[in-house]
Scaffold this active site. Structure first.
Site, short mmCIF file in Angstrom:
data_model
loop_
_atom_site.label_atom_id
_atom_site.label_comp_id
_atom_site.label_asym_id
_atom_site.label_seq_id
_atom_site.Cartn_x
_atom_site.Cartn_y
_atom_site.Cartn_z
N ASP A 150 0.85 -1.18 0.00
CA ASP A 150 0.00 0.00 0.00
C ASP A 150 0.89 1.24 0.00
OD1 ASP A 150 -2.20 1.63 0.11
OD2 ASP A 150 -2.67 1.24 2.21
N ASP A 191 -2.73 2.36 -6.26
CA ASP A 191 -1.66 2.41 -5.26
C ASP A 191 -1.66 1.24 -4.29
OD1 ASP A 191 -4.02 3.16 -3.98
OD2 ASP A 191 -2.97 4.42 -2.54
N GLU A 192 -2.33 0.17 -4.63
CA GLU A 192 -2.52 -0.90 -3.65
C GLU A 192 -2.70 -2.23 -4.39
OE1 GLU A 192 -5.65 -1.77 0.02
OE2 GLU A 192 -6.05 -0.21 -1.44
#
Length: 365
Positions: free
Chosen positions: A13, A109-110
């Site tokens: 993350d 983003d993860e």
């Protein structure tokens, strides 16, 4: 499967992703409280994400920009640059692919990574997570946090323990105690309303949840209760799924705070529309039906769809249609915990792809 019989799952993350990219690219923003999102002027926008300097003042995602300005008078508001965030996300993905092809992106983003068998034969999920984080730091000048465990749920929670720029490993022998000590609001999928309901029932930790039977959990929390029953015992058999059959292409997001204003909902729809278009283009698909998914604070769920004569993949059309579908619901009187946008009805276009589905759960914040 490795000799121990356990999977090796990493949840990566990025830290305050949009804000961190802006601070990286603009030296004048470094060390200052910034918010990526709408301006507080006029009717006021909504914060998409905030830097850690701003979070110290209580600023968080989905917060009205006017309130963020009140909490942090010196905060700087920046318009999102989704094209840049998408490009950096591709670079992050390329780093992941050095170690495994079993990658399930949740957002820009993860992502989950299954490194039970890794490309470089490193063998240690902890070492792989270290190398990934270091590569992101050295090559992209950004920081990421990582959680490592034997299943997706525990890995996701672990990635948040030492944020920002941290890492946590929860091994098999620690999972039971870890879940028992976990406050209920830290359970992924437990929003403010559900957490409050749990507290009213005298449920404050995983240990409290563990005392309830599966029937009791289902009685109080519906289908989600079955999920909580398993998860508090560290049971999560969900696979990291990079490939699925294509029936729809979309993205959805469960929010840490219920959305209460149309402006906040529009900000989230904007982010989702960007991701949906990106996935359509990646798989060379166009859909004739746009579907908006809404889950309210009480877990009631509805969908609304609109079909076109011709297939579409245009971001502006996807966003505008989603806003219109939202406006046709009881949006003014409801609190929303999840929004999703998907395109379907691909027709003959399905022959152009290799049975992949890219409708992923999105957890940007």
């Amino acid at each position: 499967m490795n000799d121990s019989g356990h999977r090796k799952i990493i949840h990566v993350d990025m830290d305050a992703y949009y804000a961190s990219v802006e601070q990286r690219d603009n030296p004048e923003y470094r060390g200052k409280p910034i918010a990526v999102g709408g301006s507080p002027e006029g009717r006021g926008g909504v914060v998409a994400t905030a830097s850690y300097e701003a979070r110290k003042f209580g600023v968080h995602s989905a917060m009205p920009s006017k309130k963020a300005k009140q909490l942090c008078p010196d905060i700087i508001f920046i318009k999102p640059r989704f094209d840049v965030y998408k490009q950096v996300s591709k670079q992050i993905r390329e780093i992941f692919e050095r170690y495994t092809d079993i990658i399930e992106p949740l957002s820009l983003d993860e992502a989950y990574l299954d490194v039970t068998e890794d490309k470089q034969n490193i063998g240690s999920a902890i070492e792989i997570a270290k190398q990934i984080r270091e590569a992101i730091r050295q090559e992209l000048n950004l920081t990421a946090s990582a959680g490592i465990s034997i299943n997706k749920f525990v890995a996701k929670i672990a990635s948040d323990i030492n944020k920002p720029d941290g890492m946590a490993f929860i091994g098999p022998s620690r999972i039971s105690a870890f879940m028992e000590n976990l406050p209920v609001e830290k359970f992924h999928g437990v929003g403010k309303v559900t957490a409050e309901k749990m507290r009213e029932l005298g449920l404050y930790t995983g240990a409290d949840l563990k005392k309830l039977s599966e029937a009791d959990m289902t009685k109080h929390f519906g289908k989600t209760g079955k999920f909580f029953y398993k998860i508090v015992r560290g049971i999560d058999d969900r696979k990291v799924q990079p490939h699925r059959e294509v029936k729809s292409v979309g993205a959805e997001d469960t929010f840490p705070f219920d959305l209460t204003t149309v402006e906040a909902m529009h900000v989230e729809l904007d982010k989702l529309a960007v991701l949906v278009q990106d996935r359509l283009l990646k798989h060379k698909l166009k859909g004739r039906t746009i579907t908006l998914k809404i889950k309210y604070h009480d877990f009631k769920q509805i969908t609304r769809s609109h079909s076109f004569e011709n297939a579409v993949d245009d971001y502006n059309l996807i966003l505008q249609t989603s806003k219109e579908l939202l406006a046709a619901t009881e949006v003014a009187n409801k609190r929303i915990r999840l929004l999703g946008i998907s395109l379907s009805n691909f027709g003959d276009l399905l022959q152009k792809v290799n049975n992949e589905k890219v409708s992923d759960q999105l957890s940007l914040f």
